[in-house]
Design an enzyme around this catalytic site. Structure first.
Site, PDB file in Angstrom:
ATOM      1  N   ASP A  20       0.601  -1.575  -0.025  1.00 25.96           N
ATOM      2  CA  ASP A  20      -0.279  -0.041   0.116  1.00 25.96           C
ATOM      3  C   ASP A  20       0.645   1.483  -0.203  1.00 25.96           C
ATOM      4  O   ASP A  20       2.164   1.379   0.608  1.00 25.96           O
ATOM      5  CB  ASP A  20      -0.783  -0.440   1.077  1.00 25.96           C
ATOM      6  CG  ASP A  20      -1.802   1.616   1.158  1.00 25.96           C
ATOM      7  OD1 ASP A  20      -2.448   1.169   0.449  1.00 25.96           O
ATOM      8  OD2 ASP A  20      -1.695   1.532   2.213  1.00 25.96           O
ATOM      9  N   ASP A  26      -0.053   4.804   0.955  1.00 27.12           N
ATOM     10  CA  ASP A  26      -0.934   6.435   1.821  1.00 27.12           C
ATOM     11  C   ASP A  26      -1.122   6.010   2.656  1.00 27.12           C
ATOM     12  O   ASP A  26      -1.320   4.308   3.720  1.00 27.12           O
ATOM     13  CB  ASP A  26      -2.118   6.562   1.599  1.00 27.12           C
ATOM     14  CG  ASP A  26      -1.968   7.539   0.205  1.00 27.12           C
ATOM     15  OD1 ASP A  26      -1.368   8.333  -0.273  1.00 27.12           O
ATOM     16  OD2 ASP A  26      -2.925   7.476  -0.971  1.00 27.12           O
ATOM     17  N   ASP A  85      -1.337  -0.881   6.077  1.00 24.02           N
ATOM     18  CA  ASP A  85      -2.276  -0.083   7.832  1.00 24.02           C
ATOM     19  C   ASP A  85      -3.326  -0.147   7.987  1.00 24.02           C
ATOM     20  O   ASP A  85      -4.301   0.364   8.947  1.00 24.02           O
ATOM     21  CB  ASP A  85      -1.584   1.487   7.049  1.00 24.02           C
ATOM     22  CG  ASP A  85      -2.651   3.009   6.869  1.00 24.02           C
ATOM     23  OD1 ASP A  85      -2.517   2.167   4.696  1.00 24.02           O
ATOM     24  OD2 ASP A  85      -2.828   3.124   6.678  1.00 24.02           O
TER      25      ASP A  85
HETATM   26  C1  2M8 Z   1      -7.296   8.210  -1.328  1.00 26.12           C
HETATM   27  O1  2M8 Z   1      -6.998   7.269  -0.730  1.00 26.12           O
HETATM   28  C2  2M8 Z   1      -6.564   6.671   0.752  1.00 26.12           C
HETATM   29  C3  2M8 Z   1      -5.637   5.721   1.044  1.00 26.12           C
HETATM   30  O2  2M8 Z   1      -6.094   5.491   2.403  1.00 26.12           O
HETATM   31  C4  2M8 Z   1      -7.562   7.299   1.348  1.00 26.12           C
HETATM   32  O3  2M8 Z   1      -8.730   6.617   1.110  1.00 26.12           O
HETATM   33  O4  2M8 Z   1      -7.518   8.503   2.905  1.00 26.12           O
HETATM   34  C5  2M8 Z   1      -7.700   7.739  -3.001  1.00 26.12           C
HETATM   35  O5  2M8 Z   1      -8.816   8.936  -3.297  1.00 26.12           O
HETATM   36  C6  2M8 Z   1      -6.156   8.074  -3.642  1.00 26.12           C
HETATM   37  O6  2M8 Z   1      -6.583   8.432  -5.211  1.00 26.12           O
HETATM   38  C7  2M8 Z   1      -5.816  10.087  -2.833  1.00 26.12           C
HETATM   39  O7  2M8 Z   1      -4.435   9.468  -3.474  1.00 26.12           O
HETATM   40  C8  2M8 Z   1      -5.526   9.959  -1.755  1.00 26.12           C
HETATM   41  C9  2M8 Z   1      -5.307  11.034  -0.694  1.00 26.12           C
HETATM   42  O8  2M8 Z   1      -4.804  11.025   0.443  1.00 26.12           O
HETATM   43  O9  2M8 Z   1      -7.267   9.520  -1.311  1.00 26.12           O
HETATM   44 MG    MG Z   2      -2.623   2.669   2.851  1.00 29.21          MG
HETATM   45 MG    MG Z   3      -3.928   3.212  -0.395  1.00 32.27          MG
END
Ligand code: 2M8
Ligand code: MG
Ligand code: MG
Length: 267
Positions: A6, A8, A213
């Protein structure tokens, strides 16, 4: 080994989006010729930036298992691809974005549950809400297989109603670090299993590692040989993940990522 990760909150920091803390471990994988496969909620457009920045020219999995992107000619074996995007052959597991977005809007209207979603937000709003810079926010809005949203004034009532209505509409949901996601009949685990099969056809003897995570990582973590959960900001592991086979590593995001890779691969 093949490593599925993953981004983020795992390989990159939840707030700063920096992977610098994981840099030595990324280099270790490179040294050993171990493929690093991004498997994330991010879009193809966002992932192509990481491919270039990290000089990591391997397949990747976008938008919660919606698409598997394989660099042209990466594998020698015959693979049944759905189409081609740029220099990638694509296996499509997800449902088209506009159908997902339209369904989400109908659910919101019909139920009165107010939401805010990437499709309705301006680039500036996505940037402000996520902490991504403007260019990255633009790339995050270029969605193919997944709509990210928040429920306004979320409570347990609205959350369970939302889950029920998404299911009734024939779709699925998952949750990342900040957002809810409406998706089709795909998840990270399915995509990881398909790509693992392909690696095993080509290289037979491989061990897969998965790092995540959040809840959306669970299907991926349950589809690999060695699974690792990194700590969230604040220092705890996601309490909604209870599978005891998953190794809980010390270290928030990319720090935990580096610790885990060093422990498993290092020395
Ligand atoms: C969104 O994804 C994160 C992944 O954990 C979330 O749901 O908080 C996505 O839509 C992604 O495209 C984007 O880069 C990210 C930014 O924090 O948010
Ligand atoms: Mg994540
Ligand atoms: Mg992710």
């Amino acid at each position: 080994y093949v490593v599925f990760t993953d981004l983020d909150g795992t390989l990159v920091d939840h707030d700063s989006y920096s992977y610098e803390a994981a840099r030595p471990a990324i280099d270790l994988l490179k040294q050993k010729g171990i493929p690093l496969i991004f498997c994330t909620s991010k879009t193809r457009a966002e992932l192509e930036v990481y491919v270039e920045e990290l000089d990591c020219h391997h397949p990747f999995i976008s938008e919660n298992g919606g698409g598997i992107f394989v660099p042209e000619g990466y594998f020698d074996i015959d693979i049944d691809f759905d189409h081609k995007v740029g220099n990638y052959d694509v296996i499509e597991l997800g449902t088209g974005y506009s159908a997902l977005k339209d369904t989400l809007m109908e659910i919101s209207k019909g139920s009165g549950i107010e939401i805010i979603n990437f499709g309705k937000m301006t680039t500036e709003e996505v940037s402000k809400d996520t902490g991504l810079d403007i260019r990255s926010a633009e790339l995050a809005k270029m969605r193919d297989y997944d709509e990210a949203f928040r429920i306004i004034d979320e409570d347990e009532n609205k959350a369970s109603k939302m889950k029920e209505l998404i299911g009734a509409a024939g779709y699925n949901y998952t949750r990342g670090g900040r957002y809810w996601h409406i998706i089709g009949n795909n998840d990270k685990g399915k995509a990881v299993r398909i790509l693992t099969d392909i690696y095993r056809q080509q290289f037979t003897d491989i061990t897969t590692i998965g790092l995540g995570d959040s809840q959306n990582d669970l299907p991926m973590l349950e589809s690999v040989d060695i699974s690792v959960l990194v700590q969230k900001p604040g220092g705890s592991h996601d309490p909604s993940i209870t599978d005891t086979k998953i190794k809980r590593v010390e270290g928030i995001g990319p720090i935990g990522w580096g610790n885990a890779i060093n422990e498993i691969i290092g020395r």
